[in-house]
Design a protein around this motif. Sequence first.
Motif, PDB file in Angstrom:
ATOM      1  N   PHE A  14       8.000  21.499  17.599  1.00  0.00           N
ATOM      2  CA  PHE A  14       7.595  21.122  16.480  1.00  0.00           C
ATOM      3  C   PHE A  14       5.586  20.921  16.502  1.00  0.00           C
ATOM      4  O   PHE A  14       5.702  20.332  17.830  1.00  0.00           O
ATOM      5  CB  PHE A  14       7.750  19.370  16.253  1.00  0.00           C
ATOM      6  CG  PHE A  14       6.964  18.020  15.327  1.00  0.00           C
ATOM      7  CD1 PHE A  14       7.572  18.376  14.223  1.00  0.00           C
ATOM      8  CD2 PHE A  14       6.126  17.765  16.236  1.00  0.00           C
ATOM      9  CE1 PHE A  14       6.488  17.528  13.057  1.00  0.00           C
ATOM     10  CE2 PHE A  14       4.988  16.882  15.604  1.00  0.00           C
ATOM     11  CZ  PHE A  14       5.839  16.555  13.979  1.00  0.00           C
ATOM     12  N   LYS A  15       5.373  21.126  15.437  1.00  0.00           N
ATOM     13  CA  LYS A  15       3.378  21.058  16.068  1.00  0.00           C
ATOM     14  C   LYS A  15       3.375  20.045  14.836  1.00  0.00           C
ATOM     15  O   LYS A  15       3.374  19.635  13.956  1.00  0.00           O
ATOM     16  CB  LYS A  15       2.639  22.207  15.623  1.00  0.00           C
ATOM     17  CG  LYS A  15       0.966  22.563  15.310  1.00  0.00           C
ATOM     18  CD  LYS A  15       0.948  22.234  16.724  1.00  0.00           C
ATOM     19  CE  LYS A  15      -0.542  22.109  17.057  1.00  0.00           C
ATOM     20  NZ  LYS A  15      -1.664  21.787  17.561  1.00  0.00           N
ATOM     21  N   ASP A  16       2.287  18.640  15.112  1.00  0.00           N
ATOM     22  CA  ASP A  16       1.187  17.806  15.239  1.00  0.00           C
ATOM     23  C   ASP A  16      -0.134  18.700  14.888  1.00  0.00           C
ATOM     24  O   ASP A  16      -0.501  19.090  16.132  1.00  0.00           O
ATOM     25  CB  ASP A  16       2.024  16.842  15.696  1.00  0.00           C
ATOM     26  CG  ASP A  16       1.202  15.275  15.091  1.00  0.00           C
ATOM     27  OD1 ASP A  16      -0.370  15.603  15.020  1.00  0.00           O
ATOM     28  OD2 ASP A  16       1.551  14.414  14.651  1.00  0.00           O
ATOM     29  N   ARG A  17      -0.206  18.233  13.517  1.00  0.00           N
ATOM     30  CA  ARG A  17      -1.687  19.120  13.892  1.00  0.00           C
ATOM     31  C   ARG A  17      -3.073  18.312  14.518  1.00  0.00           C
ATOM     32  O   ARG A  17      -4.000  19.239  14.482  1.00  0.00           O
ATOM     33  CB  ARG A  17      -2.363  18.560  12.013  1.00  0.00           C
ATOM     34  CG  ARG A  17      -2.523  17.599  11.531  1.00  0.00           C
ATOM     35  CD  ARG A  17      -2.784  17.745   9.842  1.00  0.00           C
ATOM     36  NE  ARG A  17      -1.551  17.984   9.784  1.00  0.00           N
ATOM     37  CZ  ARG A  17      -0.829  17.949   7.816  1.00  0.00           C
ATOM     38  NH1 ARG A  17      -1.948  17.055   7.299  1.00  0.00           N
ATOM     39  NH2 ARG A  17       0.587  17.981   7.262  1.00  0.00           N
ATOM     40  N   HIS A  18      -2.915  16.937  14.670  1.00  0.00           N
ATOM     41  CA  HIS A  18      -3.751  16.727  15.382  1.00  0.00           C
ATOM     42  C   HIS A  18      -3.473  16.799  16.529  1.00  0.00           C
ATOM     43  O   HIS A  18      -4.518  15.446  16.934  1.00  0.00           O
ATOM     44  CB  HIS A  18      -3.968  14.939  15.044  1.00  0.00           C
ATOM     45  CG  HIS A  18      -3.600  14.332  13.441  1.00  0.00           C
ATOM     46  ND1 HIS A  18      -5.293  15.492  12.856  1.00  0.00           N
ATOM     47  CD2 HIS A  18      -3.358  14.153  12.884  1.00  0.00           C
ATOM     48  CE1 HIS A  18      -5.384  15.134  11.378  1.00  0.00           C
ATOM     49  NE2 HIS A  18      -4.192  14.103  11.028  1.00  0.00           N
TER      50      HIS A  18
ATOM     51  N   HIS E  93      12.974  21.306  10.530  1.00  0.00           N
ATOM     52  CA  HIS E  93      12.056  20.126  10.130  1.00  0.00           C
ATOM     53  C   HIS E  93      12.522  19.161  10.673  1.00  0.00           C
ATOM     54  O   HIS E  93      13.990  18.898  10.697  1.00  0.00           O
ATOM     55  CB  HIS E  93      12.647  20.009   8.433  1.00  0.00           C
ATOM     56  CG  HIS E  93      11.593  19.015   8.008  1.00  0.00           C
ATOM     57  ND1 HIS E  93      11.916  17.629   8.287  1.00  0.00           N
ATOM     58  CD2 HIS E  93       9.987  19.197   7.468  1.00  0.00           C
ATOM     59  CE1 HIS E  93      10.752  17.169   7.907  1.00  0.00           C
ATOM     60  NE2 HIS E  93      10.023  17.552   7.877  1.00  0.00           N
ATOM     61  N   PRO E  94      11.964  18.442  11.465  1.00  0.00           N
ATOM     62  CA  PRO E  94      12.500  17.110  12.477  1.00  0.00           C
ATOM     63  C   PRO E  94      12.873  16.595  11.978  1.00  0.00           C
ATOM     64  O   PRO E  94      14.453  15.638  12.430  1.00  0.00           O
ATOM     65  CB  PRO E  94      11.268  16.368  12.999  1.00  0.00           C
ATOM     66  CG  PRO E  94       9.513  17.383  12.616  1.00  0.00           C
ATOM     67  CD  PRO E  94      10.078  18.371  11.194  1.00  0.00           C
ATOM     68  N   THR E  95      13.502  15.983  10.249  1.00  0.00           N
ATOM     69  CA  THR E  95      13.745  14.365   9.864  1.00  0.00           C
ATOM     70  C   THR E  95      14.589  15.256   8.626  1.00  0.00           C
ATOM     71  O   THR E  95      15.418  14.692   8.630  1.00  0.00           O
ATOM     72  CB  THR E  95      13.287  13.595   8.848  1.00  0.00           C
ATOM     73  OG1 THR E  95      12.216  14.435   8.488  1.00  0.00           O
ATOM     74  CG2 THR E  95      12.597  12.958  10.353  1.00  0.00           C
TER      75      THR E  95
ATOM     76  N   ARG F 156       1.240   9.008  13.979  1.00  0.00           N
ATOM     77  CA  ARG F 156       1.047   9.695  13.702  1.00  0.00           C
ATOM     78  C   ARG F 156       1.280  10.293  12.130  1.00  0.00           C
ATOM     79  O   ARG F 156       1.964   9.038  11.238  1.00  0.00           O
ATOM     80  CB  ARG F 156       2.554  11.390  14.015  1.00  0.00           C
ATOM     81  CG  ARG F 156       2.718  11.018  15.244  1.00  0.00           C
ATOM     82  CD  ARG F 156       4.060  11.979  16.017  1.00  0.00           C
ATOM     83  NE  ARG F 156       3.807  12.388  17.466  1.00  0.00           N
ATOM     84  CZ  ARG F 156       4.208  13.230  18.166  1.00  0.00           C
ATOM     85  NH1 ARG F 156       2.850  14.436  17.921  1.00  0.00           N
ATOM     86  NH2 ARG F 156       3.849  13.370  19.409  1.00  0.00           N
ATOM     87  N   ASN F 157       0.947  11.330  12.060  1.00  0.00           N
ATOM     88  CA  ASN F 157       0.577  11.739  10.332  1.00  0.00           C
ATOM     89  C   ASN F 157       2.323  11.940   9.415  1.00  0.00           C
ATOM     90  O   ASN F 157       2.804  12.204  10.428  1.00  0.00           O
ATOM     91  CB  ASN F 157      -0.018  12.833  10.147  1.00  0.00           C
ATOM     92  CG  ASN F 157       0.390  14.181  10.330  1.00  0.00           C
ATOM     93  OD1 ASN F 157       1.223  14.639   9.547  1.00  0.00           O
ATOM     94  ND2 ASN F 157       0.164  15.011  11.731  1.00  0.00           N
ATOM     95  N   GLU F 159       2.841  13.890   7.092  1.00  0.00           N
ATOM     96  CA  GLU F 159       3.508  15.277   7.094  1.00  0.00           C
ATOM     97  C   GLU F 159       3.698  16.358   7.609  1.00  0.00           C
ATOM     98  O   GLU F 159       4.242  16.982   7.050  1.00  0.00           O
ATOM     99  CB  GLU F 159       1.582  15.533   6.175  1.00  0.00           C
ATOM    100  CG  GLU F 159       0.829  15.381   5.279  1.00  0.00           C
ATOM    101  CD  GLU F 159       0.818  13.864   5.405  1.00  0.00           C
ATOM    102  OE1 GLU F 159       0.622  13.243   7.288  1.00  0.00           O
ATOM    103  OE2 GLU F 159       0.741  12.642   4.365  1.00  0.00           O
ATOM    104  N   ASP F 160       3.247  16.314   8.902  1.00  0.00           N
ATOM    105  CA  ASP F 160       3.856  17.274   9.461  1.00  0.00           C
ATOM    106  C   ASP F 160       5.603  17.261   9.693  1.00  0.00           C
ATOM    107  O   ASP F 160       6.017  18.483  10.158  1.00  0.00           O
ATOM    108  CB  ASP F 160       3.045  17.207  10.721  1.00  0.00           C
ATOM    109  CG  ASP F 160       1.909  18.251  10.303  1.00  0.00           C
ATOM    110  OD1 ASP F 160       1.499  18.416   9.863  1.00  0.00           O
ATOM    111  OD2 ASP F 160       1.068  17.600  11.249  1.00  0.00           O
ATOM    112  N   GLY F 161       6.890  16.288   9.540  1.00  0.00           N
ATOM    113  CA  GLY F 161       7.359  16.094  10.092  1.00  0.00           C
ATOM    114  C   GLY F 161       8.559  14.388   9.852  1.00  0.00           C
ATOM    115  O   GLY F 161       9.588  14.593  10.055  1.00  0.00           O
ATOM    116  N   GLY F 162       7.713  14.637   8.527  1.00  0.00           N
ATOM    117  CA  GLY F 162       7.926  13.042   8.396  1.00  0.00           C
ATOM    118  C   GLY F 162       8.790  12.058   8.537  1.00  0.00           C
ATOM    119  O   GLY F 162       7.573  11.459   9.538  1.00  0.00           O
ATOM    120  N   ARG F 163       9.412  11.341   8.260  1.00  0.00           N
ATOM    121  CA  ARG F 163       9.406   9.889   9.281  1.00  0.00           C
ATOM    122  C   ARG F 163      10.128   9.636  10.170  1.00  0.00           C
ATOM    123  O   ARG F 163      11.328   9.440  10.497  1.00  0.00           O
ATOM    124  CB  ARG F 163      10.027   8.686   8.644  1.00  0.00           C
ATOM    125  CG  ARG F 163       9.349   8.021   7.124  1.00  0.00           C
ATOM    126  CD  ARG F 163       9.968   6.831   7.070  1.00  0.00           C
ATOM    127  NE  ARG F 163      10.036   6.696   5.565  1.00  0.00           N
ATOM    128  CZ  ARG F 163       8.541   5.802   5.037  1.00  0.00           C
ATOM    129  NH1 ARG F 163       7.830   5.755   6.072  1.00  0.00           N
ATOM    130  NH2 ARG F 163       8.112   5.537   3.915  1.00  0.00           N
TER     131      ARG F 163
END
Lengths: 312, 312, 312, 312, 312, 312
Positions: A14-18, E93-95, F156-157, F159-163
């Motif tokens: 998993f990649k978080d953009r930040h 996808h994580p969720t 975290r945002n 967008e990258d993986g939902g809740r």
Amino acid sequence: MPFTYLNPGKPTTFKDRHVTKVAETVRTYEEGLKGEVGLIGLPSSKSSISLSMAANAPITIRTALQSFSTYEASTRRDFKGMTVLDFGDTPIHPTSVEETLERLHVSVLEMLEEEACERYVLLGGDHGVSYPAIHAFQKKYGTVGVLQWDAHHDVRNLEDGGRTNGTPFRSLIDGGLLAGSHLVQIGIRDYSNAKAYDDYCQKNNIHVYTMDDVEEQGIIPLVQKEITRLAEQVDMMYLSVDMDAVDQAHAPGCPAIGPGGLTSRELLTSVRIAAKHHKVKAIDIVEVDPSKDMRDMTSRLAAHTMMRFMYR
Amino acid sequence: MPFTYLNPGKPTTFKDRHVTKVAETVRTYEEGLKGEVGLIGLPSSKSSISLSMAANAPITIRTALQSFSTYEASTRRDFKGMTVLDFGDTPIHPTSVEETLERLHVSVLEMLEEEACERYVLLGGDHGVSYPAIHAFQKKYGTVGVLQWDAHHDVRNLEDGGRTNGTPFRSLIDGGLLAGSHLVQIGIRDYSNAKAYDDYCQKNNIHVYTMDDVEEQGIIPLVQKEITRLAEQVDMMYLSVDMDAVDQAHAPGCPAIGPGGLTSRELLTSVRIAAKHHKVKAIDIVEVDPSKDMRDMTSRLAAHTMMRFMYR
Amino acid sequence: MPFTYLNPGKPTTFKDRHVTKVAETVRTYEEGLKGEVGLIGLPSSKSSISLSMAANAPITIRTALQSFSTYEASTRRDFKGMTVLDFGDTPIHPTSVEETLERLHVSVLEMLEEEACERYVLLGGDHGVSYPAIHAFQKKYGTVGVLQWDAHHDVRNLEDGGRTNGTPFRSLIDGGLLAGSHLVQIGIRDYSNAKAYDDYCQKNNIHVYTMDDVEEQGIIPLVQKEITRLAEQVDMMYLSVDMDAVDQAHAPGCPAIGPGGLTSRELLTSVRIAAKHHKVKAIDIVEVDPSKDMRDMTSRLAAHTMMRFMYR
Amino acid sequence: MPFTYLNPGKPTTFKDRHVTKVAETVRTYEEGLKGEVGLIGLPSSKSSISLSMAANAPITIRTALQSFSTYEASTRRDFKGMTVLDFGDTPIHPTSVEETLERLHVSVLEMLEEEACERYVLLGGDHGVSYPAIHAFQKKYGTVGVLQWDAHHDVRNLEDGGRTNGTPFRSLIDGGLLAGSHLVQIGIRDYSNAKAYDDYCQKNNIHVYTMDDVEEQGIIPLVQKEITRLAEQVDMMYLSVDMDAVDQAHAPGCPAIGPGGLTSRELLTSVRIAAKHHKVKAIDIVEVDPSKDMRDMTSRLAAHTMMRFMYR
Amino acid sequence: MPFTYLNPGKPTTFKDRHVTKVAETVRTYEEGLKGEVGLIGLPSSKSSISLSMAANAPITIRTALQSFSTYEASTRRDFKGMTVLDFGDTPIHPTSVEETLERLHVSVLEMLEEEACERYVLLGGDHGVSYPAIHAFQKKYGTVGVLQWDAHHDVRNLEDGGRTNGTPFRSLIDGGLLAGSHLVQIGIRDYSNAKAYDDYCQKNNIHVYTMDDVEEQGIIPLVQKEITRLAEQVDMMYLSVDMDAVDQAHAPGCPAIGPGGLTSRELLTSVRIAAKHHKVKAIDIVEVDPSKDMRDMTSRLAAHTMMRFMYR
Amino acid sequence: MPFTYLNPGKPTTFKDRHVTKVAETVRTYEEGLKGEVGLIGLPSSKSSISLSMAANAPITIRTALQSFSTYEASTRRDFKGMTVLDFGDTPIHPTSVEETLERLHVSVLEMLEEEACERYVLLGGDHGVSYPAIHAFQKKYGTVGVLQWDAHHDVRNLEDGGRTNGTPFRSLIDGGLLAGSHLVQIGIRDYSNAKAYDDYCQKNNIHVYTMDDVEEQGIIPLVQKEITRLAEQVDMMYLSVDMDAVDQAHAPGCPAIGPGGLTSRELLTSVRIAAKHHKVKAIDIVEVDPSKDMRDMTSRLAAHTMMRFMYR
Ligand SMILES: [Ca+2]
Ligand SMILES: [Ca+2]
Ligand SMILES: [Ca+2]
Ligand SMILES: [Ca+2]
Ligand SMILES: [Ca+2]
Ligand SMILES: [Ca+2]
Ligand SMILES: [Ca+2]
Ligand SMILES: [Ca+2]
Ligand SMILES: [Ca+2]
Ligand SMILES: [Ca+2]
Ligand SMILES: [Ca+2]
Ligand SMILES: [Ca+2]
């Protein structure tokens, strides 16, 4: 690539953009590249007195870098722009310890000769790797001062077993590569050493701090004092972190564990203090045996120690 | 002693008056003693290609002898009268594999020269110990035949790593100490060897039985056939049991585990058949790494293998 | 012996000529021998309320003595000349706890009657062993004072389960063998005891220090104060160390673990302080269950505790 | 309840409407209830010669029933309609083995006196529970025949340790509660027994089948033959399954493990054959120590054994 | 490179010049490359009914390929020349399980559209990955036949939990993507399924073989018969290996383990037989959870299964 | 019941008449019941970024309550009269995280609507459960203040993986359910977060305390200061304890472990201080993954944390 999601050869975690993981800042060395920190693995542990799998630690410590990010919350600094150049691991010889020591020495020296980095992280392996490694730094930089975090003196005689992991500093001092007074030992533990070797330390003017000294003086003042002293006497300083200086509850994955050692916090803050000095050019982290560890705790601590050194 | 219950220096585990543990029949060797079986430990595993702690196996296998009795229920025979003389473990050198191999060879030979026993059990260590050990038997007894239970040929070249645990039979054959046709390999596994080494075996007329051969021919007929053949060609026979011939479910404590190997029953019955021949004088049991084992299962299997050899 | 390297019946671990392991100073007791410290194993744990394998701890703690040396770096003293006489383990009865308690009592008393040593180390087993052991000291020495490191009071009623490991101090006090005011409890933990038993302690004037007391007063002043007080009131002092006084992170191998306990350093320094007084003649170390431990950490801590007691 | 999803006091694991777990067919016994099978826990293991935590097995085996369904695919039969009445666990005494044996006996007898079930499953604990349990069946049903799966005879003398887990069948036979010829032992292992006890078996006409017998005759014909014989001689048959009859690879969680035992399939098919006879009224499953197990494999095998018995 | 020993970015494990590891034949896919076998990871396990970490299996199985060589001793064939093209892992996808299933489907299809390989190995993940994967093969190749090694039918209803790992074949059949008669299930276990789902299989003419069928018919004849039948009815065949078809002693790392399953040898020989048919184009290996495994035994078995498929 | 010892359906662990276990004070909720503390399980961990089995923690933490008693030795108070009402666990959906979040929210809200308790303990699950849980408290109580013990910001945002479990506080703040200034974060660790998220915290006026802040200010003064501040600004306070705020040596069972965190004592004393304020109505304890733990240490610490909250 004609693929919507696939990306052959790339990791798919998993990649978080930040978020920048420390592992993302590590780049395989190629000629001509420059970076702040050079990284090398010294996967040698056949010289250990007790059976050791510390040779596997460069793998697990590098893996731990995937779990940590470049952001230092306490100082609000982000080190995502710092490049770590990875020179890879020195291939060891399966049956000849002498050949292995030679390869380690040549490899560290050749890395230094590239003059690609300002500072260096060396991942053992057992403590035996410090002898060929420090020898290389001495050739390249001149007079070396060493801060050694360790429960043990590591100045054993060589007659009883050759160049084991209990002898690196004896070899350096007797070989004239390191002055006794330029060696500082922190965290020496009771019931873990011999009188003859303590006497050797005294005779050679090695500066020894036992755990009682650490409790009484505090590890930070102690390190600051010695860094200041050495800075005036040597050309560069080298940190040698034998993870067994840390208590067994905090570093369960060392071959020689025991109670009454440093906490993780004491190790991390003292390395941070030491690393701030510009003459500190290198750190080795040794005696992490992943096969004895729990959930790679000791490798995670080693990774944090790396960051405390790199992100000064 | 003035004590009602205490007995300093003696074990205090529960004693049933009618039970003799195998461990109770083991006696420390002293000059002049005679016994049916001689026992020696060869705690060497620094020659292993992969990191190994097989050097600790002599301890755990001896301990397993405390859990088993001398009574063989299937044949209604009690071996409590058989004396096993323990020659102890050969001290190894911490950093020189060459020195260690020399010590192993000298020690086995000196044990044989005592002429105190009829047969011998040698506990590794890794498979590298078979070279100096068989060499000693060859000096003492003349032409040797070897039955090797193993997933691997162990005839690797020596250029790439010296005398590792992958080379003992190559060293013996190339050194003229063992004829290829006097070596029988049982349990060779798919995806665990190289064509070049299979070719070497063919060229030297080593008799190789893969797991497919075992399944098709049955391990007992196969062993009987080869024992009969060798008996006419050699002065003595030596069994070399690399425990990784056994399936990972049955011998989980070997360094190189995998599926598709022998069951425990197949190993035990085939060793029993082989050991019945009077020319079978020795067995080594190698590649048990207690640090990788579960509940010492592999050491327990090694102990059973010892009994199948001793109680013929 | 006609052997170059072999030495039957002797250990073959690596020997550095300058290092003396604590285990090397331990000698099996024989009539007439004298030594500073007597060592006895009390491998009884069937009286535990929860299932316990603490009976195996004398083995693992003795083994841990092979990993530590006699040199105390902090004080620059070497204790290699101190003889520890090992009286062995008391054989327990498989099915009768009463018989076991009798054997423990008789064995400790007979050891004392030998008058071979100045001080004694007793290795449990569960805490149930302290009742027959202290009873023996009381017979031999007169009035006994006890410092008990423990998360629990151990003054349970005997009606609900007989003489379990939760009752030793109740049995001693109710039996008139120990005055309540001569018992000091250190490290009593929240959510680990019952009001009725705290009331019992108050009523009998037992001196109780909870973990909050330890945090507020500091463990060293607290121990010094109580040692000084007891010294004037008793003929001898006995230290009873239930290892579960220590936090689960530092002593993971106790049957009843939990957070919020002592650190290893707090245990070790407080035992060191207590042991300095010449009236302190004995220590028991109990509730170490090796089957629940990780890398024998708790046995290693027990060994360090022994050294803190012995090397005063 | 006013809740959309919550259901206090009920489990919340995923429920497939078409699947009935075996655990769902287990109902707490209340007076007046009837069911095919009665279930009782006998959590006693302090009588074990070696330290054992087999007393915890009733918990882990009951938990394993949550993982298996009532549908027998091989015969296309669903047993979701079969009621298992759970009489709970017998509370044991912490320090008196005699008192515990009395409680076990009384509890099993009182369960039988309820006459609520046709057949019974008894979960040990160690093998010591079979003595009070079979005694109760003998009182209620008359002449009992026993099929014992075991690596050991369990006819030790009582002088050396009292009523341990090594004595239940000695106690029954010497006490006149079981005729030797009504006892069948299956899976007796080499190097795990003593000649004196084999002699005792012969003298008392116990029918003993070693692992060699099992390999040669096949376990199914052997069991069928003995069931047929006993059926003519006894009023009821009782199966006593000491899980250590099974090989260490298949039942790693027994206190006394070793190689060369039964496979899981051999155990399960032989219990299935035996259970088909209408005179087979009870089974005990003993010597599962969850603390030594891996992933509760041995408890899962015990649960399968239960189903093979219940779903005949 | 100016280095004597270092080789940045390359592995430094011991290299024998004559040995080719399977891992060495795996090459990262790039456009235009051709190879015999395509490899893809489907690291999805959030659809599992019970908590699963099977998503980590592609890592451990690929690692296991470093331990095995390309040489098949039983047939004397070397497959070092066979290229395996690695398409990497599909990022999940994580969720959102729905999004993950879509990504898996698209990725497998896009891999097939490259037409770079003749056959394919797909590494789960849980069994839920077979639905999107087989759907992709059906789109590309037409009528698909499936051989499923499994303890479970995996035809659960979708109402109770959506597309879990218990539903892939239900989804395929109800969706018209797979005919019931084109599905063969091998190794179905007792007490592991529900009558309603067995009925569903019967109604849809799925060919079901229970463990009893395997024991009675033998797994090789059974597989040969079904392969021959399917070959006439379908355009391609797909092998779906749920590792829990294997007994818990041989595959301890599956989420749903139990006794009474296939041995490793039965799995390996039956996959070998099936893979020989030229219409067999793909295999998936699922339900390996490395966090539950011991010494990666189950991943090693998965790797062997891969080789049995690839090296036909 | 006609039984002397049996008591079907009741636990049979040893009972000391004077000891009340915390588990004994927990009662299954039924309509109309009142109690001081409400307990609910939120067994959701499929929203975790890394694979997690934290969903099993409600089981292990409840089990830990069987090991601790209601007596608080440090204050000499017994809480055996306090009733804890257990609302059970919220059933989660196997494949839809959205559905699971909805169920969690509805269930917590419905529990609050019962108005049966004064305060609440919520057991995760991963940190993702705090979003639906705090949302429910906000609906019921109005303005909420949150103290979050955590190594991570969890903003975290989406967008990258939902809740995921990295987003709960972002969701609350962006959704207007929680003011940034009403959120206090304690124990934020270096190399475990991203600059962008620290910036988000600053921008939203979240009060952030790093481990350096904890070391410098002390955790007790820090918590007291923030509790006092929040008490004036909010209607209720909610404690959210992500166990990974604690050092890996003290909480080894968290998915994201590392060195340099809080000790157990620091966590427990700071929760005690916070819980004393009457506006503190709830605590959640999250990110305990029992499959990664050692001897349930982290669950035991979670249980102690519960008691520190409940027994104010
Ligand atoms: Ca060192
Ligand atoms: Ca050291
Ligand atoms: Ca070999
Ligand atoms: Ca081999
Ligand atoms: Ca105690
Ligand atoms: Ca205690
Ligand atoms: Ca038995
Ligand atoms: Ca038995
Ligand atoms: Ca499946
Ligand atoms: Ca399955
Ligand atoms: Ca969090
Ligand atoms: Ca966190």
